[in-house]
Design a protein around this motif. Sequence first.
Motif, short mmCIF file in Angstrom:
data_model
loop_
_atom_site.label_atom_id
_atom_site.label_comp_id
_atom_site.label_asym_id
_atom_site.label_seq_id
_atom_site.Cartn_x
_atom_site.Cartn_y
_atom_site.Cartn_z
N TYR A 47 46.39 -23.58 -47.79
CA TYR A 47 47.65 -24.31 -47.60
C TYR A 47 46.69 -25.67 -46.41
O TYR A 47 47.36 -26.63 -46.69
N THR A 89 56.82 -24.65 -41.95
CA THR A 89 55.92 -23.92 -42.93
C THR A 89 54.72 -23.57 -42.31
O THR A 89 54.22 -22.39 -42.83
N LEU A 179 57.78 -19.18 -47.84
CA LEU A 179 56.57 -19.88 -47.81
C LEU A 179 56.50 -20.58 -49.41
O LEU A 179 56.42 -21.87 -49.67
N ASN A 182 59.35 -22.95 -49.85
CA ASN A 182 59.19 -24.26 -49.27
C ASN A 182 58.06 -25.16 -50.10
O ASN A 182 58.23 -26.22 -50.19
N ALA B 100 64.13 -26.83 -46.49
CA ALA B 100 62.97 -26.15 -45.67
C ALA B 100 63.34 -26.06 -44.31
O ALA B 100 62.59 -25.04 -43.80
#
Lengths: 287, 169
Positions: A47, A89, A179, A182, B100
């Motif tokens: 990530y 996130t 996750l 997103n 989000a």
Amino acid sequence: MPVRMLSPKLKNFAICFVGVALSLSSCVNLRHISEFSKTSIEGIEQYDSLSTSFFEVCLQDARQESIRKFDIHHTEYDCEQNNKADSITKIIYKATQSYFDGLSDLSQNELTNYNTDNLTQTLATGDFGPLKLNETDVKAYSDISTLLLRAITDTYRRKKLKEYITQAHGPLLKLLQFLELNLEGNLTGKLNVQKSSLKNFYFDFVKDKRLSTYERTKFAEDYFRRISEIDAQQKELQTLAEILREISKGHQSLYNNSGHMTDKQVRKELLGYGSQMENSIRSLRNM
Amino acid sequence: MAHRWKIAFVRYAICESKSTFTCENKAVKKGSHLYYFKNMPNLKAQQVKELADNLLRMTNALGDYRYENSEHLSENENWQIKELHRQQLEDTTELYTLSAVLIMEEVEMSLQKIETITKETIALYKKLGTVQHVLDRATSILTLATAIIGLNVKGITSSIKSLLSPVSK
């Protein structure tokens, strides 16, 4: 040390202790859980190396808007919500990573490989006045206590690991799904919008017959270059999402087999998920 | 003139997707349907993402119409559709961001649970690691005792040093 060299009393103790200890600890090899956790951490950490984020997309959109307006002076942009989306996130990512850190630490075999050599040495060679200790007996007692210590701590460790994996399974799967939502859902969606915006912008320039062939060609080249960049970013997100799905599958396997985590089948499954992840990590690094 | 009907239809479709808004003959005000989505109770992150996906498909249909019929559109019509398309894209990207951000409300409980479990694993890890420290510490004390019994001054000094070292604490 040969058992025949021990005193009869110690011999009985030794056989009894070793028997108990071996029966408790013989199957406790949790290396496969540790290995899977380490690969999961490595996968999740990808990530950090992503070349895009909510904020980055927002910034690029704002700059594209400045280009559209032919105004590079008034370039204020509001990306606060996108910053927030990145923070959320990141919180999920960090929580998932920390969980696997804990799992990896707890399941490494070295954790309960206690060393009593110093103690043995001291006991065997120490001067306790009138008390004389037989070096052979000291060594035997020490070895037995180490084995027993490991057996007890390993049984406790396995029991606690089962508890943690069972309790964490639901929340972990939810975090991984979000996750994925997103990254592969929302961020990829934003990049799809960016592609459409670019086409909306470049289309008229490429079609405009009042411009020279050179200018029109350059516009088309610029457009395709930007699209290729976005495609590469989307590919990164897609690969990271694949890694997250492998982690979910691996944890599902641990959860399903929490009563017999050391079975061959579980080892095989975890090895498979781990190697899939390693392939994805490799391809992410090569992008 | 068939394309004018098509434009009207696409506009109508986009306006219809917003349920409560009247679009009439002008472009939808920026942010209007975002306000609607934001204030819609119980809308989950996944649902907002799906709405954004659908909106993007519809918006792109409008863009495709312009690309395929550009030669038949007047300059003004082309500009109108282009602007409408651009504004819809701006709203769509905000919808993805909204989805989000909405995730936070849904993951709060899961985050708390995972953090609690993580703390427990760390505590257990330390506890199991402490066993070795206790063993080492016991050895140090024993070494000191042995050194005292054996009247070994050098041994006493090194044992005390060993006891005071951070590792054995």
